[in-house]
Motif scaffolding. Structure first.
Motif: not given
Length: 228
Positions: A180-190, A198-202, A204-213
């Motif tokens: 199984p492959y989990v694609d975090y990239y596609t829904p988070m790339v901008y 930027p809605a998901y990170s402060g 540009g590297v680490h997710p914030n809570v919204e990113g983890y959600l």
């Protein structure tokens, strides 16, 4: 001659100091106590270990409710590369006898935290971990590297292309080996620069809570293939 001897002594001291600072290069000791405590309890056969870097370590810190609700075990260490994952794979994965290991790595390899980036070697480390897991009857879930276009602490160049290239290889390997492959990239790339939204990170590297959600339901769906 005296000057050369002094320089040699200084060099030897520097090497010795570096060796002292790297006695636990893989940071095996970080979770040693937690692992002993965990293994003092009965294994229910449903353990899920998240092996990662600061993205995983911060996940446990910033959205601990997710780990309390799921029972997943965070084994993330900030700054680590796939080389260090491989060093601690037995202590932080195999010896815990999990049902599943989720591997998220690549960001710090590209950042060159432990040496020049070589995609083939990074991919080789990922494959080695998959093979170790399989040999120990542990199911593997592979995940994409999160989008990133710039690493402020690193002089790494062409980051977005390196991320995309490594993700392609991880996904291809997963498909070929029915992992199984989990694609975090596609829904988070901008954006055109393929940065982390930027809605998901402060930073540009680490997710914030919204990113983890965003990441959490994708991961849970994959884990449910093995653990109900």
């Amino acid at each position: 001659m005296k000057k050369l001897l002094i320089l040699a002594a200084v060099a030897a001291l520097s090497i010795s100091a570096a060796a002292q600072n790297n006695k636990d290069w893989g940071q095996i000791g970080k979770y040693a106590g937690a692992n002993i405590e965990l293994n003092s309890h009965k294994n229910n056969g449903k353990r899920v270990v998240l092996l990662g870097n600061s993205i995983t370590e911060h996940w446990v810190r910033d959205h601990s409710d997710f780990f309390k609700q799921t029972g997943y075990l965070g084994r993330g260490i900030s700054g680590q590369t796939s080389y260090q994952f491989l060093v601690r794979f037995r202590e932080d994965v195999i010896n815990l006898k999990p049902k599943v290991v989720v591997i998220n790595t690549g960001t710090n390899d590209i950042a060159e935290n432990t040496g020049p980036y070589n995609e083939d070697r990074t991919m080789g480390n990922i494959i080695s971990m998959c093979e170790l897991a399989k040999a120990n009857k542990i199911k593997v879930i592979l995940t994409s590297v999160l989008p990133c276009s710039r690493m402020p602490w690193s002089g790494a160049k062409d980051v977005a292309n390196k991320v995309a290239s490594l993700n392609k290889r991880i996904q291809e390997y997963a498909k070929k080996n029915k992992i199984p492959y989990v694609d975090y990239y596609t829904p988070m790339v901008y954006g055109d620069d393929r940065s982390l939204n930027p809605a998901y990170s402060g930073d540009g590297v680490h997710p914030n809570v919204e990113g983890y959600l965003v990441m959490e339901p994708l991961l849970v769906a994959a884990v449910r293939k093995y653990v109900k």
